[in-house]
Design a protein around this motif. Structure first.
Motif, PDB file in Angstrom:
ATOM      1  N   ARG A 194       0.828  -1.192   0.000  1.00  0.00           N
ATOM      2  CA  ARG A 194       0.000   0.000   0.000  1.00  0.00           C
ATOM      3  C   ARG A 194       0.867   1.249   0.000  1.00  0.00           C
ATOM      4  NH1 ARG A 194      -5.046  -1.351   1.070  1.00  0.00           N
ATOM      5  NH2 ARG A 194      -5.659   0.723   1.755  1.00  0.00           N
ATOM      6  N   ASP A 195       0.287   2.352  -0.463  1.00  0.00           N
ATOM      7  CA  ASP A 195       0.983   3.634  -0.439  1.00  0.00           C
ATOM      8  C   ASP A 195       1.274   4.017   1.003  1.00  0.00           C
ATOM      9  OD1 ASP A 195       0.953   6.770  -0.310  1.00  0.00           O
ATOM     10  OD2 ASP A 195       1.311   6.265  -2.413  1.00  0.00           O
ATOM     11  N   GLU A 196       2.410   4.639   1.236  1.00  0.00           N
ATOM     12  CA  GLU A 196       2.806   5.007   2.591  1.00  0.00           C
ATOM     13  C   GLU A 196       1.771   5.895   3.275  1.00  0.00           C
ATOM     14  OE1 GLU A 196       5.338   3.975   4.491  1.00  0.00           O
ATOM     15  OE2 GLU A 196       5.815   2.562   2.899  1.00  0.00           O
ATOM     16  N   ALA A 197       1.025   6.662   2.486  1.00  0.00           N
ATOM     17  CA  ALA A 197       0.039   7.583   3.055  1.00  0.00           C
ATOM     18  C   ALA A 197      -1.278   6.898   3.393  1.00  0.00           C
ATOM     19  CB  ALA A 197      -0.214   8.737   2.081  1.00  0.00           C
ATOM     20  N   ASP A 198      -1.473   5.671   2.928  1.00  0.00           N
ATOM     21  CA  ASP A 198      -2.747   4.990   3.164  1.00  0.00           C
ATOM     22  C   ASP A 198      -2.836   4.478   4.601  1.00  0.00           C
ATOM     23  OD1 ASP A 198      -3.445   5.390   0.575  1.00  0.00           O
ATOM     24  OD2 ASP A 198      -3.006   3.358  -0.115  1.00  0.00           O
ATOM     25  N   PRO A 199      -3.912   4.786   5.298  1.00  0.00           N
ATOM     26  CA  PRO A 199      -4.102   4.206   6.634  1.00  0.00           C
ATOM     27  C   PRO A 199      -4.551   2.760   6.512  1.00  0.00           C
ATOM     28  CG  PRO A 199      -6.008   5.516   6.037  1.00  0.00           C
ATOM     29  CD  PRO A 199      -5.006   5.683   4.915  1.00  0.00           C
ATOM     30  N   VAL A 200      -4.409   1.992   7.605  1.00  0.00           N
ATOM     31  CA  VAL A 200      -4.872   0.603   7.577  1.00  0.00           C
ATOM     32  C   VAL A 200      -6.362   0.524   7.893  1.00  0.00           C
ATOM     33  CG1 VAL A 200      -2.627  -0.336   8.190  1.00  0.00           C
ATOM     34  CG2 VAL A 200      -4.264   0.213  10.008  1.00  0.00           C
ATOM     35  N   LEU A 201      -6.951   1.614   8.349  1.00  0.00           N
ATOM     36  CA  LEU A 201      -8.330   1.595   8.821  1.00  0.00           C
ATOM     37  C   LEU A 201      -9.315   1.166   7.744  1.00  0.00           C
ATOM     38  CD1 LEU A 201     -10.084   2.164  11.299  1.00  0.00           C
ATOM     39  CD2 LEU A 201     -10.359   4.509  10.510  1.00  0.00           C
ATOM     40  N   ASP A 202      -9.014   1.439   6.468  1.00  0.00           N
ATOM     41  CA  ASP A 202      -9.986   1.114   5.423  1.00  0.00           C
ATOM     42  C   ASP A 202     -10.078  -0.377   5.132  1.00  0.00           C
ATOM     43  OD1 ASP A 202      -7.462   1.105   4.337  1.00  0.00           O
ATOM     44  OD2 ASP A 202      -8.060   1.911   2.399  1.00  0.00           O
ATOM     45  N   VAL A 203      -9.137  -1.178   5.593  1.00  0.00           N
ATOM     46  CA  VAL A 203      -9.210  -2.627   5.377  1.00  0.00           C
ATOM     47  C   VAL A 203      -9.131  -3.438   6.670  1.00  0.00           C
ATOM     48  CG1 VAL A 203      -8.410  -2.679   2.986  1.00  0.00           C
ATOM     49  CG2 VAL A 203      -6.739  -2.654   4.829  1.00  0.00           C
ATOM     50  N   PRO A 212     -10.591  -3.457  10.476  1.00  0.00           N
ATOM     51  CA  PRO A 212     -11.565  -2.788  11.339  1.00  0.00           C
ATOM     52  C   PRO A 212     -10.931  -2.192  12.603  1.00  0.00           C
ATOM     53  CG  PRO A 212     -12.414  -4.897  10.592  1.00  0.00           C
ATOM     54  CD  PRO A 212     -10.976  -4.847  10.178  1.00  0.00           C
ATOM     55  N   ALA A 213     -11.546  -1.124  13.101  1.00  0.00           N
ATOM     56  CA  ALA A 213     -11.015  -0.407  14.266  1.00  0.00           C
ATOM     57  C   ALA A 213     -10.881  -1.325  15.479  1.00  0.00           C
ATOM     58  CB  ALA A 213     -11.915   0.787  14.591  1.00  0.00           C
ATOM     59  N   GLY A 214     -11.862  -2.204  15.696  1.00  0.00           N
ATOM     60  CA  GLY A 214     -11.795  -3.108  16.844  1.00  0.00           C
ATOM     61  C   GLY A 214     -10.627  -4.071  16.764  1.00  0.00           C
ATOM     62  N   VAL A 215     -10.326  -4.532  15.570  1.00  0.00           N
ATOM     63  CA  VAL A 215      -9.183  -5.426  15.353  1.00  0.00           C
ATOM     64  C   VAL A 215      -7.884  -4.664  15.607  1.00  0.00           C
ATOM     65  CG1 VAL A 215      -7.943  -6.809  13.652  1.00  0.00           C
ATOM     66  CG2 VAL A 215     -10.443  -6.859  13.728  1.00  0.00           C
ATOM     67  N   GLN A 216      -7.821  -3.435  15.124  1.00  0.00           N
ATOM     68  CA  GLN A 216      -6.639  -2.613  15.363  1.00  0.00           C
ATOM     69  C   GLN A 216      -6.383  -2.438  16.855  1.00  0.00           C
ATOM     70  OE1 GLN A 216      -5.923   0.940  12.956  1.00  0.00           O
ATOM     71  NE2 GLN A 216      -7.759   0.469  11.791  1.00  0.00           N
TER      72      GLN A 216
END
Length: 243
Positions: free
Chosen positions: A15-24, A26-30
């Motif tokens: 993924r691009d360095e600027a892309d957050p992981v939140l879009d793939v 879920p917040a609860g998993v994070q």
């Protein structure tokens, strides 16, 4: 009391360095992943990169340097699995982190999960992207019955034989057959499919799933052309359903 073995999904592809992981992811998993101080991963370096990225949206409970990461990959011997599970069996929560996608599916780790069950360690699978399921979902092929076959043989003759076996079984059982290839051999696999499968067999190829360049195409084999989809060096999932 033993701790819990959390099965932690990762993002798919680079993924691009600027892309957050939140879009793939879920917040609860994070949040669960961010609190752990013990991880089993295929590669420690990429696991730390994941944690660094994770920390941008879910602050880590421990400094990355304080998080213990042990490796489990194709070089791990069966008699080394117990030591990987010992901290969790002793009461410490830990995570099995995939290199890409979900752990233990087309990914090392199933043996560790089975050992956890044997030793009475709770196993908690967490929601995340599976390239196999995403490809089947988007293919339009039979999602009621499908089989994942992993990598096909590298030898050309053996690969042709395997393709014919998969196509025959697909036709007989009306079952979608899913498989993958090393990205630099994708084009050769497509060529073999075009030459040795029936023209009416449906072939779906999904590349760069969840990435900005994601592309999914389903066509009869007879309609596929080498220039229909750029495959070289792109992670791809192949699915076929014989008519």
């Amino acid at each position: 009391m033993p701790g819990t073995l959390f099965l932690i999904p990762n993002t798919l592809g680079k993924r691009d360095e600027a892309d957050p992981v939140l879009d793939v992811i879920p917040a609860g998993v994070q949040q669960i992943a961010a609190r752990l101080d013990y991880l089993v991963a295929e590669n420690a370096k990429t696991a730390r990169a994941f944690l660094k990225k994770l920390g941008e949206t879910s602050p880590l409970a421990h400094a990355i340097q304080q998080i213990e990461i042990r490796e489990l990959n194709v070089n791990t011997k069966a008699n080394e699995l117990a030591a990987l599970l010992d901290p969790i069996a002793a009461g410490r929560d830990g995570g099995l982190l995939s290199e890409a996608g979900v752990p233990a599916v087309a990914d090392p780790g199933a043996d560790l999960v089975r050992l956890a069950h044997t030793r009475g360690v709770p196993v908690k699978p967490l929601v995340g992207p599976s390239s196999i399921l995403l490809a089947v979902m988007a293919s339009g092929l039979n999602g009621q019955s499908f089989a994942f076959n992993g990598y096909l043989p590298v030898d050309a003759g053996e690969r042709i034989k395997k393709l014919r076996e998969l196509e025959h079984h697909s036709r007989k059982a009306r079952q979608t057959q899913v498989f993958i290839e090393t990205p630099y051999r994708n084009a050769a696999l497509l060529d073999a499919l075009r030459q040795h499968c029936a023209g009416t067999t449906l072939l779906s190829i999904a590349v760069d799933l969840t990435l900005p360049t994601e592309t999914i195409v389903t066509l009869p084999v007879s309609a596929w052309r080498p220039d229909r989809l750029a495959l070289q060096k792109r992670p791809a999932i192949f699915s076929l359903l014989a008519q």
